[in-house]
Design an enzyme around this catalytic site. Sequence first.
Site, mmCIF file in Angstrom:
data_model
loop_
_atom_site.group_PDB
_atom_site.id
_atom_site.type_symbol
_atom_site.label_atom_id
_atom_site.label_comp_id
_atom_site.label_asym_id
_atom_site.label_seq_id
_atom_site.Cartn_x
_atom_site.Cartn_y
_atom_site.Cartn_z
ATOM 1 N N LYS A 276 0.823 -1.212 0.000
ATOM 2 C CA LYS A 276 0.000 0.000 0.000
ATOM 3 C C LYS A 276 0.858 1.264 0.000
ATOM 4 C CE LYS A 276 -4.308 -1.866 1.202
ATOM 5 N NZ LYS A 276 -5.505 -1.903 1.964
ATOM 6 N N ARG B 35 -4.186 -10.145 4.545
ATOM 7 C CA ARG B 35 -4.525 -10.152 3.107
ATOM 8 C C ARG B 35 -3.297 -9.646 2.346
ATOM 9 N NH1 ARG B 35 -6.621 -6.701 -0.818
ATOM 10 N NH2 ARG B 35 -8.247 -7.592 -2.163
#
Lengths: 62, 314
Positions: B250, B296
Amino acid sequence: MITVEKEKYLFAPPFCEDVETFILPIPKFESDTYNGFKIAGGWRSFDQLRVIQKRGERTEKL
Amino acid sequence: MSPKDLLRLSKVHCKGSLIKAEMILEKIVKKRPAYSNCDMSQPHIMGVINLTPDSFYKNSRKQDYISVEKTFKKMINFGASIIDIGGESTKPGSQTISVSEEKRRVMRVIERLKEKNSKSLISLDTRNLSTMKIGYENKVDIINDITGFNDKNKINYVSKNKIPIIVMHMQKDPITMQNNPKYSFAPIDIYKFFLKKINELLSMGVDSENIIIDPGIGFGKNKFHNLDILRNLSIFHSLGVPILIGLSRKSLIEELTVDNYRSWGINKKTVCPSKRLCGSIAFAMHAINCGVQVIRTHDVIETKQAMICQRALL
């Protein structure tokens, strides 16, 4: 009527209309805890808590 | 403060406060039941496959069935418990696609994967009720909704069919979520969102063992909000349900790295997603150290290896 008092470390009572209290277990290895508990029955344990309190606009972290 | 001190202090002042303190401690300690047959007393990996042309990490995009199946098998063989499949990119600023296009991208693939791998758990990453319905008809095991089941019809559907769900927190929507997001203190605001949402789900008949929450790192949060959430991750254990977190590659990792470069006088303004693996692993290990049950990730092999090494130290 409950009176909120400032104890040594936090507002008490911790859970009432005037005070919001949030509890965070401090994760440790099981072997590093004294009389600890498992977090969610899993692989981490805790014997100490971090407490965050909100009273009005004031936030206290212990 | 020890749990004993909290109970003592609560008891001194009023009975209601003691009951609340006991309830919260009970939720923190209580063993989580199995979620979709996954033992929640162990950490799990959820692998990500995007059937999209525009997801933020290029290597996660799969356009044909052969490459999907190859990645799927590799992820399962190397330790992923669940594979999350989505047909719509929800990166910041991404535009919505039509439901029919989303269904076209995911349904045939899921149907074929399930035919050949009936025991592997597949999670469908969608915010559309009609895609959820078709997914469930095609034997999807879990539904992962980035909007946090913001619609009663969706809740009714998963409740009626007893479908395990992942409820994510997001401020606004993917188009606008990164436009100056605001919180009084992100971990507390998000905790309160989940408290309300879990009560709503339970009142509408969703079983608590079918709920996982995801604080939604990067979804309507700036760098400081994301770091506050990560520093206070264990607050979510007080909700009494398992936690999932997605940190893989991210932009938070890019922001932190660029800040560090700047402090060293290096003028580098970007770190592309393909260069964010180490940051992803570091954050994943932090989450596991906080007792987060599901990670995840795009990088199953690498995350699993880090988990194995960390596990050996316990």
